[in-house]
Motif scaffolding. Structure first.
Motif, short mmCIF file in Angstrom:
data_model
loop_
_atom_site.label_atom_id
_atom_site.label_comp_id
_atom_site.label_asym_id
_atom_site.label_seq_id
_atom_site.Cartn_x
_atom_site.Cartn_y
_atom_site.Cartn_z
N GLU A 85 -11.14 52.61 15.07
CA GLU A 85 -10.42 54.10 15.53
C GLU A 85 -8.93 53.92 15.76
O GLU A 85 -8.24 54.94 15.38
CB GLU A 85 -11.18 54.60 16.75
CG GLU A 85 -10.89 55.99 16.98
CD GLU A 85 -11.49 56.67 17.85
OE1 GLU A 85 -11.63 58.12 18.20
OE2 GLU A 85 -11.91 56.08 19.06
N PRO A 86 -8.34 52.94 16.23
CA PRO A 86 -7.00 53.04 16.50
C PRO A 86 -6.10 53.22 15.05
O PRO A 86 -4.91 53.73 15.45
CB PRO A 86 -6.47 51.48 17.14
CG PRO A 86 -7.81 51.02 17.65
CD PRO A 86 -9.04 51.66 16.92
N THR A 87 -6.72 52.81 14.07
CA THR A 87 -5.87 53.28 12.80
C THR A 87 -5.76 54.67 12.59
O THR A 87 -5.03 55.12 11.85
CB THR A 87 -6.94 52.64 11.66
OG1 THR A 87 -8.00 53.14 11.46
CG2 THR A 87 -6.76 51.16 11.83
N ASN A 88 -6.42 55.59 13.20
CA ASN A 88 -6.40 57.06 13.20
C ASN A 88 -5.31 57.61 13.75
O ASN A 88 -5.28 59.00 13.86
CB ASN A 88 -7.82 57.81 13.53
CG ASN A 88 -9.02 56.99 12.82
OD1 ASN A 88 -8.76 56.48 11.58
ND2 ASN A 88 -10.27 57.25 13.20
N CYS A 89 -4.62 56.92 14.77
CA CYS A 89 -3.80 57.66 15.64
C CYS A 89 -2.90 58.57 15.20
O CYS A 89 -2.33 59.60 15.24
CB CYS A 89 -2.81 56.59 16.53
SG CYS A 89 -3.92 55.83 17.90
N ARG A 90 -2.24 58.19 13.74
CA ARG A 90 -1.22 59.12 13.23
C ARG A 90 -1.74 60.33 12.76
O ARG A 90 -1.23 61.55 12.98
CB ARG A 90 -0.80 58.20 11.86
CG ARG A 90 -0.13 57.12 12.09
CD ARG A 90 0.06 56.48 10.75
NE ARG A 90 0.74 55.03 10.62
CZ ARG A 90 0.03 53.85 10.81
NH1 ARG A 90 -1.09 54.05 11.04
NH2 ARG A 90 0.76 52.71 11.07
N GLU A 91 -3.09 60.05 12.53
CA GLU A 91 -3.83 61.68 12.06
C GLU A 91 -4.10 62.46 13.51
O GLU A 91 -3.61 63.66 13.14
CB GLU A 91 -5.19 61.18 11.60
CG GLU A 91 -6.15 62.15 11.23
CD GLU A 91 -7.50 61.89 10.59
OE1 GLU A 91 -8.26 62.55 10.48
OE2 GLU A 91 -7.55 60.17 10.57
N TYR A 92 -4.55 61.92 14.50
CA TYR A 92 -4.60 62.74 15.74
C TYR A 92 -3.31 63.24 16.21
O TYR A 92 -3.10 64.36 16.50
CB TYR A 92 -5.29 61.42 16.84
CG TYR A 92 -6.56 60.76 16.52
CD1 TYR A 92 -7.38 61.51 15.52
CD2 TYR A 92 -7.03 59.88 17.09
CE1 TYR A 92 -8.72 61.05 15.26
CE2 TYR A 92 -8.10 59.28 17.14
CZ TYR A 92 -8.90 59.86 15.97
OH TYR A 92 -10.14 59.20 15.76
N VAL A 93 -2.20 62.32 16.38
CA VAL A 93 -1.08 62.82 16.91
C VAL A 93 -0.54 64.09 16.00
O VAL A 93 0.22 65.01 16.64
CB VAL A 93 0.10 61.62 17.02
CG1 VAL A 93 1.42 62.08 17.32
CG2 VAL A 93 -0.39 60.63 18.03
N SER A 94 -0.55 63.72 14.74
CA SER A 94 0.11 64.71 13.88
C SER A 94 -0.76 66.18 13.97
O SER A 94 0.17 67.22 13.97
CB SER A 94 -0.12 64.21 12.30
OG SER A 94 0.41 65.41 11.40
N MET A 95 -1.77 65.96 14.21
CA MET A 95 -2.53 67.28 14.04
C MET A 95 -2.40 67.91 15.59
O MET A 95 -2.35 69.30 15.85
CB MET A 95 -4.14 67.14 13.94
CG MET A 95 -4.45 66.81 12.52
SD MET A 95 -4.11 68.09 11.52
CE MET A 95 -5.49 69.45 11.72
N HIS A 96 -2.43 67.22 16.55
CA HIS A 96 -2.15 67.87 17.97
C HIS A 96 -0.79 68.39 17.85
O HIS A 96 -0.57 69.28 18.68
CB HIS A 96 -2.24 66.54 19.01
CG HIS A 96 -3.63 66.13 19.34
ND1 HIS A 96 -3.74 64.78 19.87
CD2 HIS A 96 -4.80 66.69 19.21
CE1 HIS A 96 -5.10 64.67 20.12
NE2 HIS A 96 -5.83 65.73 19.64
N HIS A 97 0.25 67.87 17.07
CA HIS A 97 1.72 68.34 17.30
C HIS A 97 1.51 69.65 16.30
O HIS A 97 2.39 70.64 17.03
CB HIS A 97 2.38 67.30 16.48
CG HIS A 97 3.84 67.83 16.22
ND1 HIS A 97 4.77 67.96 17.12
CD2 HIS A 97 4.50 68.31 15.07
CE1 HIS A 97 5.97 68.64 16.75
NE2 HIS A 97 5.50 68.83 15.51
N ARG A 98 0.89 69.79 15.27
CA ARG A 98 0.89 70.98 14.49
C ARG A 98 -0.01 72.20 15.23
O ARG A 98 0.32 73.38 15.10
CB ARG A 98 0.19 70.62 13.10
CG ARG A 98 0.95 69.70 12.39
CD ARG A 98 2.21 70.24 11.85
NE ARG A 98 2.27 71.51 10.96
CZ ARG A 98 2.18 71.64 9.85
NH1 ARG A 98 2.28 70.34 9.12
NH2 ARG A 98 2.09 72.83 9.11
#
Length: 268
Positions: A30-43
């Protein structure tokens, strides 16, 4: 061991595939998904004061990241073993084991709902449920697999094809929401407006082939392959696949095409 009957709800079977290696999934995959999570939270503009629900929350890393932005976060997943990790990471949050097709919250309970590759073309009812629990004007952000075959990191997903032909075909049907127009149509038919499609950053990184193989073996698609060929063979093939991607002094890196959708629930 008690085996599920033909009448067993499908969501109750999820833990068999996703929960059997919950600690490996939480710590290695799951830590490999961090970019995805952070990007969507920002958007989505997730911020203090938002009531956020994460659907198919897994081991709760996206919940933790949203909570660190100040949101009040809830979550749901079908796997009790993943939920145990999510609750350990987020002890003050309302995190439940349950069916995303029948969310156990009242209408208009949330300002934001997210789901990260947890909703499939084969689970359209979940989108209608998300619409129900969002307040008018609320925002939704979901991600789905994109064009995997042309992704630079497609090699990292190749071991999943060790599953039976039937399972591989079903995986292809599940990820079809990434096709042009598919996600837009589903969201709009469920009552959402202002649907936007975007590319979401996703780069899987691992220290070495053995760590990569162990991380991938902890996922649901890998379980379907493991059922067919056994875990030892799955890991052997995965290690062999990754050895061809080694770079001196650098981690293994697999960039994968991920599609995101943003939308909102209309005001009355």
């Amino acid at each position: 061991m008690t085996r599920p009957s033909a009448d067993t709800p499908q969501w109750l079977l999820v833990d068999e595939g996703w929960g059997r290696s919950a600690v490996d999934f939480a710590a290695l995959s799951e830590p490999t998904n961090c970019r995805e999570y952070v990007s969507m939270h920002h958007r989505l503009g997730v911020d203090a004061g938002d009531r956020l629900l994460d659907v198919a929350c897994g081991s709760g890393l996206a919940i933790e990241l949203a909570r660190l932005r100040g949101a009040s976060v809830s979550g749901i997943d079908a796997s009790p073993r993943l939920i145990a990790v999510a609750r350990d990471r987020n002890p003050e949050c309302d995190i439940r084991v349950g069916d995303m097709n029948a969310l156990p919250w009242d209408p208009a309970s949330f300002d934001v709902v997210t789901s990260f590759r947890g909703i499939w073309a084969t689970t359209p009812r979940a989108v209608a449920e998300i619409h129900r629990v969002l307040r008018p004007g609320g925002r939704v952000g979901i991600t789905v697999w994109g064009h995997l075959k042309v992704s630079p990191g497609a090699w990292a997903l190749a071991p999943f094809r060790l599953a039976t032909t039937e399972k591989v075909d079903n995986q292809a049907a599940m990820v079809s929401l990434g096709r042009p127009g598919a996600g837009e149509q589903l969201l709009e038919s469920s009552g959402f407006a202002d649907v936007k499609r975007l590319n979401v950053p996703c780069a899987l990184e691992f220290a070495d082939p053995e760590v990569y193989a162990r991380a991938m073996a902890a996922t649901g698609p890998a379980y379907e392959a493991i059922q067919n060929v056994g875990e030892a063979e799955f890991r052997r093939v995965a290690v062999e696949q990754a050895q061809g991607q080694l770079r001196d002094g650098l981690p293994l890196r697999a960039e994968i095409d991920i599609v995101g959708y943003l939308a909102r629930k209309l005001e009355p």
